[in-house]
Design an enzyme around this catalytic site. Structure first.
Site, PDB file in Angstrom:
ATOM      1  N   LYS A 145     -26.809 -40.993  -1.121  1.00 57.39           N
ATOM      2  CA  LYS A 145     -25.777 -41.863  -0.541  1.00 57.39           C
ATOM      3  C   LYS A 145     -24.650 -42.122  -1.540  1.00 57.39           C
ATOM      4  O   LYS A 145     -23.479 -41.999  -1.202  1.00 57.39           O
ATOM      5  CB  LYS A 145     -26.375 -43.220  -0.123  1.00 57.39           C
ATOM      6  CG  LYS A 145     -27.488 -43.131   0.894  1.00 57.39           C
ATOM      7  CD  LYS A 145     -27.897 -44.521   1.371  1.00 57.39           C
ATOM      8  CE  LYS A 145     -28.482 -45.433   0.311  1.00 57.39           C
ATOM      9  NZ  LYS A 145     -29.814 -45.050  -0.179  1.00 57.39           N
ATOM     10  N   ARG A 195     -30.405 -52.721   5.733  1.00 59.76           N
ATOM     11  CA  ARG A 195     -31.719 -52.178   5.394  1.00 59.76           C
ATOM     12  C   ARG A 195     -32.774 -52.687   6.374  1.00 59.76           C
ATOM     13  O   ARG A 195     -33.904 -52.246   6.335  1.00 59.76           O
ATOM     14  CB  ARG A 195     -32.150 -52.613   3.990  1.00 59.76           C
ATOM     15  CG  ARG A 195     -31.345 -52.017   2.851  1.00 59.76           C
ATOM     16  CD  ARG A 195     -31.828 -50.625   2.489  1.00 59.76           C
ATOM     17  NE  ARG A 195     -32.186 -50.429   1.102  1.00 59.76           N
ATOM     18  CZ  ARG A 195     -31.329 -50.210   0.108  1.00 59.76           C
ATOM     19  NH1 ARG A 195     -30.047 -50.188   0.323  1.00 59.76           N
ATOM     20  NH2 ARG A 195     -31.768 -49.996  -1.122  1.00 59.76           N
ATOM     21  N   ARG A 230     -33.508 -39.607 -12.401  1.00 59.00           N
ATOM     22  CA  ARG A 230     -32.175 -40.213 -12.246  1.00 59.00           C
ATOM     23  C   ARG A 230     -31.871 -41.144 -13.419  1.00 59.00           C
ATOM     24  O   ARG A 230     -32.716 -41.911 -13.860  1.00 59.00           O
ATOM     25  CB  ARG A 230     -32.164 -41.003 -10.932  1.00 59.00           C
ATOM     26  CG  ARG A 230     -30.871 -41.707 -10.665  1.00 59.00           C
ATOM     27  CD  ARG A 230     -30.679 -41.972  -9.205  1.00 59.00           C
ATOM     28  NE  ARG A 230     -31.506 -43.043  -8.682  1.00 59.00           N
ATOM     29  CZ  ARG A 230     -31.346 -43.553  -7.469  1.00 59.00           C
ATOM     30  NH1 ARG A 230     -30.427 -43.070  -6.656  1.00 59.00           N
ATOM     31  NH2 ARG A 230     -32.127 -44.522  -7.044  1.00 59.00           N
ATOM     32  N   ARG A 264     -32.900 -46.947 -14.173  1.00 55.88           N
ATOM     33  CA  ARG A 264     -33.035 -48.179 -13.394  1.00 55.88           C
ATOM     34  C   ARG A 264     -34.482 -48.622 -13.387  1.00 55.88           C
ATOM     35  O   ARG A 264     -35.382 -47.801 -13.297  1.00 55.88           O
ATOM     36  CB  ARG A 264     -32.583 -47.924 -11.952  1.00 55.88           C
ATOM     37  CG  ARG A 264     -31.112 -48.143 -11.738  1.00 55.88           C
ATOM     38  CD  ARG A 264     -30.658 -47.646 -10.406  1.00 55.88           C
ATOM     39  NE  ARG A 264     -31.430 -48.153  -9.273  1.00 55.88           N
ATOM     40  CZ  ARG A 264     -31.077 -47.966  -8.007  1.00 55.88           C
ATOM     41  NH1 ARG A 264     -29.967 -47.308  -7.723  1.00 55.88           N
ATOM     42  NH2 ARG A 264     -31.805 -48.433  -7.029  1.00 55.88           N
ATOM     43  N   ARG A 323     -40.539 -48.690  -2.098  1.00 57.16           N
ATOM     44  CA  ARG A 323     -39.214 -48.614  -1.473  1.00 57.16           C
ATOM     45  C   ARG A 323     -39.239 -47.680  -0.262  1.00 57.16           C
ATOM     46  O   ARG A 323     -38.564 -47.927   0.726  1.00 57.16           O
ATOM     47  CB  ARG A 323     -38.186 -48.153  -2.507  1.00 57.16           C
ATOM     48  CG  ARG A 323     -37.977 -49.188  -3.608  1.00 57.16           C
ATOM     49  CD  ARG A 323     -37.401 -48.586  -4.869  1.00 57.16           C
ATOM     50  NE  ARG A 323     -35.989 -48.301  -4.763  1.00 57.16           N
ATOM     51  CZ  ARG A 323     -35.322 -47.488  -5.599  1.00 57.16           C
ATOM     52  NH1 ARG A 323     -35.984 -46.880  -6.582  1.00 57.16           N
ATOM     53  NH2 ARG A 323     -34.044 -47.278  -5.448  1.00 57.16           N
TER      54      ARG A 323
HETATM   55  P1  AMP Z   1     -29.884 -49.267  -3.924  1.00 58.63           P
HETATM   56  O1  AMP Z   1     -28.991 -49.085  -5.091  1.00 58.63           O
HETATM   57  O2  AMP Z   1     -29.147 -49.189  -2.606  1.00 58.63           O
HETATM   58  O3  AMP Z   1     -31.093 -48.347  -3.965  1.00 58.63           O
HETATM   59  O4  AMP Z   1     -30.461 -50.766  -3.989  1.00 58.63           O
HETATM   60  C1  AMP Z   1     -31.219 -51.198  -5.112  1.00 58.63           C
HETATM   61  C2  AMP Z   1     -32.033 -52.399  -4.752  1.00 58.63           C
HETATM   62  O5  AMP Z   1     -31.163 -53.481  -4.362  1.00 58.63           O
HETATM   63  C3  AMP Z   1     -32.986 -52.234  -3.580  1.00 58.63           C
HETATM   64  O6  AMP Z   1     -34.215 -51.651  -3.947  1.00 58.63           O
HETATM   65  C4  AMP Z   1     -33.151 -53.680  -3.117  1.00 58.63           C
HETATM   66  O7  AMP Z   1     -33.997 -54.409  -3.995  1.00 58.63           O
HETATM   67  C5  AMP Z   1     -31.746 -54.228  -3.296  1.00 58.63           C
HETATM   68  N1  AMP Z   1     -30.923 -54.034  -2.084  1.00 58.63           N
HETATM   69  C6  AMP Z   1     -29.808 -53.256  -1.949  1.00 58.63           C
HETATM   70  N2  AMP Z   1     -29.308 -53.339  -0.708  1.00 58.63           N
HETATM   71  C7  AMP Z   1     -30.115 -54.199  -0.042  1.00 58.63           C
HETATM   72  C8  AMP Z   1     -30.131 -54.698   1.289  1.00 58.63           C
HETATM   73  N3  AMP Z   1     -29.212 -54.326   2.197  1.00 58.63           N
HETATM   74  N4  AMP Z   1     -31.131 -55.547   1.637  1.00 58.63           N
HETATM   75  C9  AMP Z   1     -32.066 -55.941   0.756  1.00 58.63           C
HETATM   76  N5  AMP Z   1     -32.116 -55.506  -0.512  1.00 58.63           N
HETATM   77  C10 AMP Z   1     -31.148 -54.644  -0.917  1.00 58.63           C
END
Ligand code: AMP
Length: 209
Positions: A10, A86, A121, A150, A161
């Site tokens: 993404k 999400r 990553r 991360r 996840r």
């Molecule tokens: P990402 O970078 O999109 O993989 O997001 C990293 C982390 O941020 C996720 O594993 C969640 O803990 C949190 N996160 C990001 N977007 C959301 C969302 N829309 N709802 C809930 N948690 C989120």
């Protein structure tokens, strides 16, 4: 709206889309990481969930997204939403805020591929750019040295996840099937250039022509 499992590509596609179409890019993961880095009250609340690979509660994330999408600059440019919604609760909240996505693109990547992508990553804390130790190494030794992993990019946390992703994506699709949004599921297990071509075609209405 761009959806997909962790490391489905993404972020990479959003970067390409922003430079090609000059959309605003709203990534809830990036927004939350920034809040954590600045130690804001929201960041403090979100950190433990993120570190454990769990979703941050809807009550925390929905407010910030609603606020961001009201920004007149973002509205004027058009925007890509990355990492939100999400959950179906988040999708409903977005509709209630008057934001119905025109097009929803879902990047499908097999879970086995995601494990390899996630564990290799790395992120550049200075620019936020994402690299992969094998597939997309840092261009200079200086950048290479400062890369970080991360805290949620481990195989164990990816499992948590992925369970959340698979549980929620069908609820989100079911929700948007009842709206005017168009849904496209595309193969995310190809080169980033090929995927971008398909997304470009979708956004310019040339898809399947
Ligand atoms: P990402 O970078 O999109 O993989 O997001 C990293 C982390 O941020 C996720 O594993 C969640 O803990 C949190 N996160 C990001 N977007 C959301 C969302 N829309 N709802 C809930 N948690 C989120």
């Amino acid at each position: 709206m761009l959806c997909g499992a962790p490391a489905s590509g993404k972020g990479t596609q959003c970067e390409m889309l922003v430079s090609h179409f000059s959309f605003a890019h709203l990534s809830t993961g990036d927004i939350l990481r920034e809040e954590v880095a600045h130690g804001t009250p929201m960041g403090v609340q979100a950190k433990s969930y993120m570190d454990n690979g769990e979703l941050v509660p809807d009550s925390i994330i929905i407010g910030i997204v609603k606020l961001k999408i009201k920004d007149p600059q973002i509205q004027a440019r058009g925007w890509i939403l990355d990492g939100f919604p999400r959950t179906d609760v988040q999708a409903k909240a977005l509709s209630e805020a008057g934001a119905e996505p025109e097009k929803i693109i879902i990047l499908d990547v097999p879970d086995e591929t995601l494990v390899e992508r996630v564990t290799g990553r790395r992120m550049d804390p200075v620019t936020g750019k994402i690299y992969h130790i094998k597939y997309s190494p840092a261009p200079t030794p200086e950048i290479q040295e400062r890369l970080i992993q991360r805290s949620d990019d481990t195989e164990q946390k990816l499992k948590t996840r992925l369970v959340a992703y698979h549980n929620n994506i069908n609820l989100i699709i079911d929700y948007y099937k009842k709206t005017n949004s168009k849904i496209y599921r595309i193969d995310g297990n190809r080169s980033k250039e090929l995927i971008f071509k398909e997304i470009q075609a979708i956004l310019t209405n040339r898809h399947n022509l």
